[in-house]
Write a protein that holds these residues in place. Sequence first.
Motif, mmCIF file in Angstrom:
data_model
loop_
_atom_site.group_PDB
_atom_site.id
_atom_site.type_symbol
_atom_site.label_atom_id
_atom_site.label_comp_id
_atom_site.label_asym_id
_atom_site.label_seq_id
_atom_site.Cartn_x
_atom_site.Cartn_y
_atom_site.Cartn_z
ATOM 1 N N ARG A 214 -52.842 -29.571 -6.972
ATOM 2 C CA ARG A 214 -51.721 -29.630 -6.096
ATOM 3 C C ARG A 214 -51.240 -31.088 -5.419
ATOM 4 N NH1 ARG A 214 -51.709 -24.773 -1.824
ATOM 5 N NH2 ARG A 214 -53.515 -23.912 -2.992
ATOM 6 N N ALA A 215 -52.489 -31.684 -5.085
ATOM 7 C CA ALA A 215 -52.234 -32.972 -4.476
ATOM 8 C C ALA A 215 -51.591 -33.869 -5.477
ATOM 9 C CB ALA A 215 -53.632 -33.754 -3.856
ATOM 10 N N VAL A 216 -52.025 -33.925 -6.580
ATOM 11 C CA VAL A 216 -51.267 -34.880 -7.616
ATOM 12 C C VAL A 216 -50.094 -34.586 -8.014
ATOM 13 C CG1 VAL A 216 -51.404 -35.392 -10.210
ATOM 14 C CG2 VAL A 216 -53.530 -35.469 -9.027
ATOM 15 N N LEU A 217 -49.557 -33.270 -8.062
ATOM 16 C CA LEU A 217 -48.305 -32.747 -8.265
ATOM 17 C C LEU A 217 -47.365 -33.420 -6.852
ATOM 18 C CD1 LEU A 217 -46.841 -31.188 -10.497
ATOM 19 C CD2 LEU A 217 -46.714 -29.340 -8.823
ATOM 20 N N ARG A 218 -47.749 -33.018 -5.904
ATOM 21 C CA ARG A 218 -47.048 -33.315 -4.613
ATOM 22 C C ARG A 218 -46.872 -35.187 -4.423
ATOM 23 N NH1 ARG A 218 -49.598 -29.298 -0.982
ATOM 24 N NH2 ARG A 218 -51.464 -30.820 -0.820
ATOM 25 N N ASN A 219 -47.870 -35.762 -4.932
ATOM 26 C CA ASN A 219 -47.883 -37.256 -4.834
ATOM 27 C C ASN A 219 -47.028 -37.829 -5.866
ATOM 28 O OD1 ASN A 219 -48.899 -39.440 -3.485
ATOM 29 N ND2 ASN A 219 -50.402 -39.811 -5.092
ATOM 30 N N VAL A 220 -47.203 -37.136 -7.089
ATOM 31 C CA VAL A 220 -46.042 -37.793 -8.076
ATOM 32 C C VAL A 220 -44.687 -37.300 -7.891
ATOM 33 C CG1 VAL A 220 -45.655 -37.329 -10.464
ATOM 34 C CG2 VAL A 220 -48.101 -37.583 -10.031
ATOM 35 N N LEU A 221 -44.656 -36.134 -7.473
ATOM 36 C CA LEU A 221 -43.098 -35.632 -6.985
ATOM 37 C C LEU A 221 -42.491 -36.701 -5.984
ATOM 38 C CD1 LEU A 221 -41.677 -33.409 -8.486
ATOM 39 C CD2 LEU A 221 -42.272 -32.076 -6.179
ATOM 40 N N GLY A 222 -43.322 -36.656 -4.725
ATOM 41 C CA GLY A 222 -42.932 -37.659 -3.661
ATOM 42 C C GLY A 222 -42.678 -39.172 -4.057
ATOM 43 N N GLY A 223 -43.454 -39.589 -5.061
ATOM 44 C CA GLY A 223 -43.303 -41.065 -5.518
ATOM 45 C C GLY A 223 -41.749 -40.984 -6.471
ATOM 46 N N GLY A 224 -41.794 -39.926 -7.279
ATOM 47 C CA GLY A 224 -40.875 -39.913 -8.296
ATOM 48 C C GLY A 224 -39.459 -39.819 -7.501
ATOM 49 N N ILE A 225 -39.303 -39.000 -6.248
ATOM 50 C CA ILE A 225 -38.148 -38.917 -5.579
ATOM 51 C C ILE A 225 -37.807 -40.316 -4.980
ATOM 52 C CG2 ILE A 225 -37.202 -37.908 -3.556
ATOM 53 C CD1 ILE A 225 -38.725 -35.167 -4.449
ATOM 54 N N ALA A 226 -38.797 -40.906 -4.143
ATOM 55 C CA ALA A 226 -38.801 -42.210 -3.783
ATOM 56 C C ALA A 226 -37.904 -43.171 -4.723
ATOM 57 C CB ALA A 226 -39.861 -42.745 -3.259
ATOM 58 N N MET A 227 -38.519 -43.233 -5.910
ATOM 59 C CA MET A 227 -37.787 -44.155 -6.801
ATOM 60 C C MET A 227 -36.610 -43.859 -7.343
ATOM 61 S SD MET A 227 -41.116 -45.404 -9.154
ATOM 62 C CE MET A 227 -41.717 -43.796 -9.642
ATOM 63 N N GLY A 228 -36.266 -42.587 -7.614
ATOM 64 C CA GLY A 228 -35.215 -42.157 -7.907
ATOM 65 C C GLY A 228 -34.204 -42.339 -6.852
ATOM 66 N N VAL A 229 -34.270 -42.078 -5.700
ATOM 67 C CA VAL A 229 -33.352 -42.335 -4.418
ATOM 68 C C VAL A 229 -32.999 -43.821 -4.260
ATOM 69 C CG1 VAL A 229 -33.122 -42.186 -2.146
ATOM 70 C CG2 VAL A 229 -33.979 -40.149 -3.180
ATOM 71 N N THR A 230 -33.994 -44.411 -4.412
ATOM 72 C CA THR A 230 -33.611 -46.007 -4.135
ATOM 73 C C THR A 230 -32.840 -46.588 -5.210
ATOM 74 O OG1 THR A 230 -35.836 -46.588 -4.898
ATOM 75 C CG2 THR A 230 -35.518 -46.147 -2.648
ATOM 76 N N TYR A 231 -33.329 -46.220 -6.679
ATOM 77 C CA TYR A 231 -32.863 -46.663 -7.811
ATOM 78 C C TYR A 231 -31.181 -46.342 -7.731
ATOM 79 C CZ TYR A 231 -31.610 -47.804 -12.452
ATOM 80 O OH TYR A 231 -30.785 -48.301 -13.812
ATOM 81 N N ALA A 232 -31.072 -44.902 -7.336
ATOM 82 C CA ALA A 232 -29.581 -44.528 -7.296
ATOM 83 C C ALA A 232 -28.712 -45.337 -6.238
ATOM 84 C CB ALA A 232 -29.514 -43.109 -6.874
ATOM 85 N N VAL A 233 -29.138 -45.393 -5.164
ATOM 86 C CA VAL A 233 -28.558 -46.274 -3.993
ATOM 87 C C VAL A 233 -28.457 -47.786 -4.476
ATOM 88 C CG1 VAL A 233 -28.918 -47.174 -1.842
ATOM 89 C CG2 VAL A 233 -29.623 -44.818 -2.030
ATOM 90 N N GLY A 234 -29.281 -48.413 -5.073
ATOM 91 C CA GLY A 234 -29.332 -49.686 -5.917
ATOM 92 C C GLY A 234 -28.158 -49.809 -6.556
ATOM 93 N N ALA A 235 -28.139 -48.809 -7.612
ATOM 94 C CA ALA A 235 -27.353 -48.899 -8.888
ATOM 95 C C ALA A 235 -25.804 -48.767 -8.157
ATOM 96 C CB ALA A 235 -27.436 -47.540 -9.650
ATOM 97 N N ILE A 236 -25.628 -48.038 -7.170
ATOM 98 C CA ILE A 236 -24.428 -47.550 -6.405
ATOM 99 C C ILE A 236 -23.707 -48.809 -5.730
ATOM 100 C CG2 ILE A 236 -23.032 -46.394 -4.748
ATOM 101 C CD1 ILE A 236 -24.959 -43.907 -5.438
ATOM 102 N N LEU A 237 -24.620 -49.715 -4.963
ATOM 103 C CA LEU A 237 -24.402 -50.640 -4.451
ATOM 104 C C LEU A 237 -24.321 -51.895 -5.534
ATOM 105 C CD1 LEU A 237 -26.869 -50.731 -1.478
ATOM 106 C CD2 LEU A 237 -24.358 -50.518 -1.256
ATOM 107 N N GLY A 238 -25.052 -51.847 -6.374
ATOM 108 C CA GLY A 238 -24.874 -53.111 -7.294
ATOM 109 C C GLY A 238 -23.454 -52.889 -7.922
ATOM 110 N N ALA A 239 -23.230 -51.616 -8.120
ATOM 111 C CA ALA A 239 -21.667 -51.393 -8.887
ATOM 112 C C ALA A 239 -20.576 -51.775 -8.025
ATOM 113 C CB ALA A 239 -21.807 -49.865 -9.523
#
Length: 242
Positions: A214-239
């Motif tokens: 469960r700890a691994v799942l939560r950790n990977v999910l948390g990190g994945g969401i963090a990268m997904g959100v910042t990448y999306a924001v970066g891509a929008i601002l970059g565009a």
Amino acid sequence: MTASQGQGPIEHGEAHNGALGNRLNWLRAAVLGANDGVVSTAGLVVGVAGANATSTELLTAGLAGLLAGSLSMAAGEYVSVSTQRDAEQAALAMERRELHLTPEAELAELTGLYEAKGLDPELAHQVAVQLTAHDALAAHAETELGIDPEALTDPWHAAWASFAAFTVGALLPLLAIVLPPPTHRVWITVVAVLAALVVTGWASARLGGADPRRAVLRNVLGGGIAMGVTYAVGAILGASTG
Ligand SMILES: [Zn+2]
């Protein structure tokens, strides 16, 4: 008098357990610090990469994030450990004063504490008398305050450990985004980060005695969401900016 004088085998055993627990706590804190470094730096560099940054810009952003994060972790740790140590030292000083001024009351108090732990009154009294003769302050510190006066944490040590742990974690996404060719750097970073989060999630759960899956799942999910959100924001601002 020092606690190392004339220790019997039982006290040695307890000291060992305490030291082991302490070391596991440090190790777990180090893993969690490294995990913070991985997640926050990964979010930062993936977001900047989403805005089509150059390698130099990525390196600058990543290094700034690494330093800001590790220094703020170190400062926070220094403040928190100093505060705790001040409180522990104040409690020990008060205990020392009480032992000096009202030794009879302190002996009765210690006896009461051992009774509350389950010893019958006579044995509790004997234990209290012997431990008071051996090292009264250590006995009160341990039983009444839950403090080992010989093992107070050094705030500088704690600060340096947080700094180092965060930096080690932060280096992984920083290198993963800067070293590969631009077309591959984002997915390489994402894969490297998620793999690292499996390891840190697993290790922190094992060290804390929790369920690793469960700890691994939560950790990977948390990190994945963090990268997904910042990448999306970066891509929008970059565009939108260029
Ligand atoms: Zn006391």
